[in-house]
Design a protein around this motif. Sequence first.
Motif, mmCIF file in Angstrom:
data_model
loop_
_atom_site.group_PDB
_atom_site.id
_atom_site.type_symbol
_atom_site.label_atom_id
_atom_site.label_comp_id
_atom_site.label_asym_id
_atom_site.label_seq_id
_atom_site.Cartn_x
_atom_site.Cartn_y
_atom_site.Cartn_z
ATOM 1 N N VAL A 1 0.956 -1.139 -0.054
ATOM 2 C CA VAL A 1 0.026 -0.074 -0.006
ATOM 3 C C VAL A 1 0.750 1.314 -0.073
ATOM 4 O O VAL A 1 1.332 1.459 0.912
ATOM 5 N N ALA A 2 1.061 1.831 -1.140
ATOM 6 C CA ALA A 2 1.930 2.996 -1.338
ATOM 7 C C ALA A 2 1.477 4.304 -0.612
ATOM 8 O O ALA A 2 2.158 5.262 -0.178
ATOM 9 N N ASN A 3 0.181 4.551 -0.427
ATOM 10 C CA ASN A 3 -0.460 5.976 0.143
ATOM 11 C C ASN A 3 -0.975 5.659 1.517
ATOM 12 O O ASN A 3 -1.609 6.663 1.779
ATOM 13 N N LEU A 4 -0.558 4.822 2.241
ATOM 14 C CA LEU A 4 -1.153 4.735 3.706
ATOM 15 C C LEU A 4 0.230 4.882 4.630
ATOM 16 O O LEU A 4 1.139 4.405 4.363
ATOM 17 N N TYR A 5 -0.161 5.826 5.603
ATOM 18 C CA TYR A 5 0.852 6.227 6.595
ATOM 19 C C TYR A 5 0.152 6.221 7.804
ATOM 20 O O TYR A 5 -1.132 6.384 8.025
ATOM 21 N N ILE B 1 5.723 8.706 -7.592
ATOM 22 C CA ILE B 1 6.782 8.499 -6.720
ATOM 23 C C ILE B 1 7.387 6.904 -7.140
ATOM 24 O O ILE B 1 8.650 6.713 -7.037
ATOM 25 N N GLN B 2 6.610 6.261 -6.638
ATOM 26 C CA GLN B 2 6.812 4.598 -6.683
ATOM 27 C C GLN B 2 7.475 4.238 -8.172
ATOM 28 O O GLN B 2 8.181 3.253 -7.998
ATOM 29 N N LEU B 3 6.560 4.517 -9.150
ATOM 30 C CA LEU B 3 6.979 4.015 -10.577
ATOM 31 C C LEU B 3 8.233 4.717 -10.807
ATOM 32 O O LEU B 3 9.059 4.034 -11.446
ATOM 33 N N ASN B 4 8.592 5.819 -10.283
ATOM 34 C CA ASN B 4 9.968 6.393 -10.754
ATOM 35 C C ASN B 4 10.879 5.761 -9.960
ATOM 36 O O ASN B 4 12.099 5.452 -10.444
ATOM 37 N N THR C 1 3.540 -2.180 -7.348
ATOM 38 C CA THR C 1 3.142 -1.227 -6.236
ATOM 39 C C THR C 1 1.420 -1.193 -6.025
ATOM 40 O O THR C 1 0.991 -1.773 -6.925
ATOM 41 N N ALA C 2 1.041 -0.639 -4.979
ATOM 42 C CA ALA C 2 -0.468 -0.602 -5.003
ATOM 43 C C ALA C 2 -0.890 0.601 -4.233
ATOM 44 O O ALA C 2 -0.053 1.255 -3.681
ATOM 45 N N TYR D 1 6.057 -0.558 -2.578
ATOM 46 C CA TYR D 1 6.244 -1.509 -3.656
ATOM 47 C C TYR D 1 7.216 -2.701 -3.331
ATOM 48 O O TYR D 1 7.911 -2.576 -2.346
ATOM 49 N N LYS D 2 7.392 -3.708 -4.186
ATOM 50 C CA LYS D 2 8.276 -4.691 -4.199
ATOM 51 C C LYS D 2 8.756 -5.093 -5.674
ATOM 52 O O LYS D 2 7.846 -5.218 -6.390
#
Length: 454
Positions: free
Chosen positions: A105-109, A162-165, A136-137, A122-123
Motif C-alpha cells: 500500500v503506497a499511499n497509507l501512513y 513516486i513509486q513508479l519512478n 506497487t499498490a 512497492y516490491k
Amino acid sequence: MIERIHIYHTNDIHSHFEYWPRIQSFLLEKQKLHQAAGEEVLLFDIGDFSDRWHPFTEGTRGKGNTELLNETGYRAVTIGNNEGITFPHEDLAALYKEAKFDVLVANLYEAEQVRPDWCLPYKIYETRKGTKIGVTAVTTYYQKLYNLLGWELTEPFTELEIQLNRMKEEADILIVLSHLGIHDDKKLTQLFPQIDLILGSHTHHYFMEGEKVDHTLMAAGGKHGQFVGYVELHVDHKAQSIPLLKARLFESQLLPAVQDEEKVIQHFMDRGKAQLDETVAIIDEPFFYSWKEISELALLLCDAVHEWCEAECTIINSGLVLADLQKGRVTKFHLHQMLPHPINPCTVELSGAELKEIILEAEREDWPEVEVIGLGFRGKVMGKFVYRGIEVDKEKLQVQINGEPIDSERMYKLGTVDLFTFGKYFPGIKRSPDKTYFMPEFLRDIMAWKLKRL
C-alpha cells in the motif's frame, strides 16, 4: 528464450465464500502445475477480501481471512476500503501480523508520514530467469475517514508517480494493484503509460479478456468471487521487446467442484458464530422489525443513533434492520445478523429549508420497495423512514422539530447514517460541508450500547 509468467488475481471478494473452496482449489492446482513446468507464477489480491458483514470476518477480526490468503499461496495483496476504514486502527495494524505474503500500500501512513511496519510501498519480484517485476499498490482516497481512524492517506496518483519512478530503473515490468476503480484506472493509463499491467478493483468491474489502452493492459474480476483473473506474460529475452500480455477470466461457478464444499462454507459461518457468542444484554420482551411499517426495532435503532450522536433530530431507514430480537439473551452474533452493515452513525449540519426538503422527500410512499446496493448497505431495500424529534403533516407540508415549527434559516444538527452522505438519495445531505462521522463504531455497536442502557 521466451519466458512465460503466469499471474492470477482476485478482487472484492467481500468475505463471500460461496465459491471460495473452488477458487482456492483451482489456484493451488494452477500454481502447482506452473511450478512443475519451471514457470513463474504470481498470485495477487486487489483489496476488499475481508468484509465484516460475514460472521467469520467479524468474529476473527479479519485474521481468519488472512489465514485463507496464506493457505492459498498469495504473493502480495493490497487493502481496499473494507480493510482500511471498517476495522479500527489497532485491528488493521494487527490484521496481517501472521501474513506469509507481502502487503503493498503506497499511499497509507501512520501519523506524521511514518510508514506502517506491516506494509511496503512497492516490491520487486525477480523470476528464476532474471526478469524483474515491479509491483506497487494504492487504495481509495477516503482521506477524512482514514484520518478519523488515526491513519494518514496521501493522494494516490502523486504516490504512484513516486513509486513508479523508484521502480523504473530496476524493473523490467511494472504492475499496479489498484483499489481505485475503473475511472481512475483509465486515468492511470494516460498519466503513466509506462505501466504494463493494472489489476483493478473497487468498482466491481470486469474485463473478460482485459482491456488494452496503448501499452497498458487493464484486468479486473468483478465482485464476490464470481471470477478469477488470469494474465499470461511472454517475455522475449533475446529480442528485449515489450512483454506480450494476454488476459482472461475463469467463472468460479464453472470451476471443478470440491469435496464437501458445502461443509467448508458452513464452517466459516459456524466459526464466526462461535466467536460472537458473547452476551450483550438480556431483554424481557422480543423486538420485531418491518420494512413497510414503523417498527419498534427501527425506532430503537433511531433512538440509539440520536442519543449517541447527540443530535437535535434524527432520521434513519428501517431497511437497515434485518432480523428480530427474541426475548432473553442477546449476543454479538444476534446483533451482527440484525445489523451486518459496515455503516457508521454521523451528524450533518443543515439549514431548516434543506432539512424540510429532505424530510418531505423521505415521506415518499415508494421508499420501502427501493432497492439499495453498495455504500456499505448489506440489506435489500430502503424501507420506511423513521424519525426522532421530527413530526410531519404531509397534507399541509409542514414539519416540526422537537415540537417547534421548522425555521428555514436556522441550522440544525441531523443524526443519520453515513450511507446518505455518500449516496444519491438525499443531495442536501451529500453536499453539506459540515459532517461528523462517529468511528469506528458500527450501528450494531450503537445498538449494543442502547440495549445495555434499557
